[in-house]
Every structure is written in C-alpha cells, then in structure tokens.
Scaffold this active site. Structure first.
Site, PDB file in Angstrom:
ATOM      1  NE  ARG A  29      -3.111   0.656  -0.750  1.00 24.46           N
ATOM      2  CZ  ARG A  29      -3.655   0.945  -1.915  1.00 24.46           C
ATOM      3  NH1 ARG A  29      -3.189   1.970  -2.503  1.00 24.46           N
ATOM      4  NH2 ARG A  29      -4.320  -0.094  -2.551  1.00 24.46           N
ATOM      5  CE  LYS A  68      -2.417  28.134  -4.761  1.00 29.22           C
ATOM      6  NZ  LYS A  68      -3.469  28.591  -5.653  1.00 29.22           N
ATOM      7  CE  LYS A 119       1.790  34.952  -3.882  1.00 26.34           C
ATOM      8  NZ  LYS A 119       1.094  33.811  -3.889  1.00 26.34           N
ATOM      9  CD  GLU A 176       0.585  38.442  -5.644  1.00 27.15           C
ATOM     10  OE1 GLU A 176       0.816  37.241  -5.731  1.00 27.15           O
ATOM     11  OE2 GLU A 176      -0.222  38.930  -5.358  1.00 27.15           O
TER      12      GLU A 176
END
Length: 282
Positions: free
Chosen positions: A99, A134, A166, A199
């Site tokens: 597994r 992410k 950002k 950004e």
C-alpha cells in the site's frame, strides 16, 4: 538548504510507522513467516510514470532483502496493462510494502500525468509551466520532482530559496518600493544571494517596478489575457514574467501566446487524480 535524501527517509519512516504500527496482523496471521513470493506492479491507466525511485526506497526500508526488477523508469509513457516492475522475496514484506508503494506511485504518477497534459498544450511555445507551493505536506520534494518528470518547471521549493514579494507583503511593507528596497537590503545584510520576484496587480504597479528595478521576475497576478499581453510588452524583456491566478487548461495556451515566460498552475499538485495501478501476486 534542505537535505532531500534525509527528508524522504523521514517521510518513508513516518509512512511505515503510520501503516504498520505494532505489526501487519493480517499478513502475520495468514502467511507463513518465511514464505517467499513475487508480485508485479500493473499499470491500469494511461499516463506518465513517476515515483519508481521512492518505491525502491520503500521496499528497502521494509525489507532490504526484497529484490526489484525494473521494466519501466520515471518518465515512461505508460498504458493500461504495462508492468512497471516485479518484486520478489518474503511475502509478508511484500504485503507490508504494497500500500505504501502504491500510495506514493499513484499520487506522483498522477502529478506527472497532469503536468504533462499542461506542458504538452504549450510545448511548441516559449512559455513554461511552473508548479507552486500548493503541495501535500511532507510530499513537496517528491511532488515537485514529479512535476519535472511530467515536463514542468519547479518554482521555489519553499520560503527559504527565493524571495517572492506577494500582495500582502507589499501592503504590509507600505508599497512596492518599500518592499523591494527592504528585500534588497535584507539580502545584503544577511549575505544571501536570492532571486527576488514581485507580484503585481495592475499595470501601474508594473511601472513602479520598472522604475525601481532590483528584481528578477514580475508576477502578473489575476491579469486577463489582453492585460497580460500589455504587461509583457511593457516589460519588454527587462525582467522575467510569470502569469498566475485563474489559469486553466482551457485558457493556458491563450495566456502563453501573450509571450509570458512562465505560467504557474497550482492544479499541477493540488487538483490531481492519482494514476490507477495495482501490485498483484504472480
């Protein structure tokens, strides 16, 4: 920097502890302790293979005496019915690793397959597909490697290997100029040789960056396609450009046709479908 091998070893150790606990009681109760056997990894869905190297590490961690014969390697274009490898040795060990091997390989092959779909959509153009942060906690290095296997390009690994200013950084710092100047000063004071990306949310912010300089890449956040084209023309090769936000497989090529250098796509790692495969005795 981080020690990739050590992090992967720790991840595998955690996965084994999580799955086996104080013993695989099903296998221990039904299979003679010294029983020997073989199994094969069967591909059940077309895609791009990834995670083979991790599977080898899992088998070795569970039982160093297991023998794996590879038929296919990372990056192979696989189709339903293909055999990636066979494994032989103590049956209980094979069952204990089953597994874990499948979880890693299915997930990573899914990332590679998804990335390949995006990368092939713009393979004839200048633009490259980037991944993001992410990722599955603990799996980032493996998932980013799967992105490369699928034909994508890695963005920063984490918060430590690049400065990405950002929108929140800009706002908390009091504006674009303050944020960039502070980042440059920090690098000098700390002796860090880090690329700086900023950004931007509109063309006016881009003009401020162009006037100040000091960055390597300008991110175009949630720009529509016509504005992206304007931005790329405005920057005109002075800095690298990256489109981010609201980009799907359907509009990917239209964004790439603007001439942007990179397109970052979170879906490469956080909206994927694992590639179907199984490990079967033979």
């Amino acid at each position: 920097m981080i020690d990739k091998d050590q992090l992967i070893k720790q991840l595998i150790d955690i996965a084994i502890a999580e799955d086996i606990g104080d013993g695989d009681h099903t296998s221990l109760s039904t299979i003679p302790e010294k029983e020997q056997g073989r199994a094969k990894l069967i591909i059940k869905q077309d895609g791009i293979l990834a995670g083979v190297d991790v599977a080898l590490k899992v088998f070795n961690a569970v039982d160093p005496n297991l023998k794996v014969d590879l038929m296919l390697n990372n990056g192979a274009k696989v189709k339903k019915g293909d055999i990636a490898f066979t494994v032989s040795g103590r049956v209980i060990s094979i069952l204990q690793a089953e597994r874990l091997v499948l979880n890693f390989m299915q997930r990573l092959s899914g990332v590679a397959t998804q990335t390949n779909i995006y990368a092939q959509r713009i393979a004839d153009l200048h633009t490259k597909v980037l991944d993001t942060r992410k990722t599955t906690p603990g799996m980032r290095l493996l998932e980013k490697e799967a992105v490369k296997i699928g034909g994508g390009v890695n963005h920063r690994i984490g918060l430590f290997d690049m400065i990405l200013i950002k929108d929140n950084h800009v706002d908390f710092a009091g504006g674009i100029e303050n944020a960039i100047n502070a980042a440059k000063k920090y690098c000098v004071e700390k002796g860090k040789n880090l690329d700086i990306e900023i950004e931007t949310r509109n063309l006016d912010e881009i003009r401020k960056v162009l006037a100040l300089g000091g960055v390597r890449r300008i991110m175009l956040d949630n720009f529509d396609i016509p504005t992206t084209k304007q931005a790329v023309e405005l920057i005109a090769g002075r800095f690298e450009t990256e489109s981010s936000g609201g980009i799907t497989l359907e509009n990917l090529r239209d964004y790439a046709l603007t001439g942007v250098d990179y397109i970052s796509v979170g879906a490469l790692t956080h909206q994927i479908k694992s590639l179907d495969m199984s490990l079967k005795a033979f």
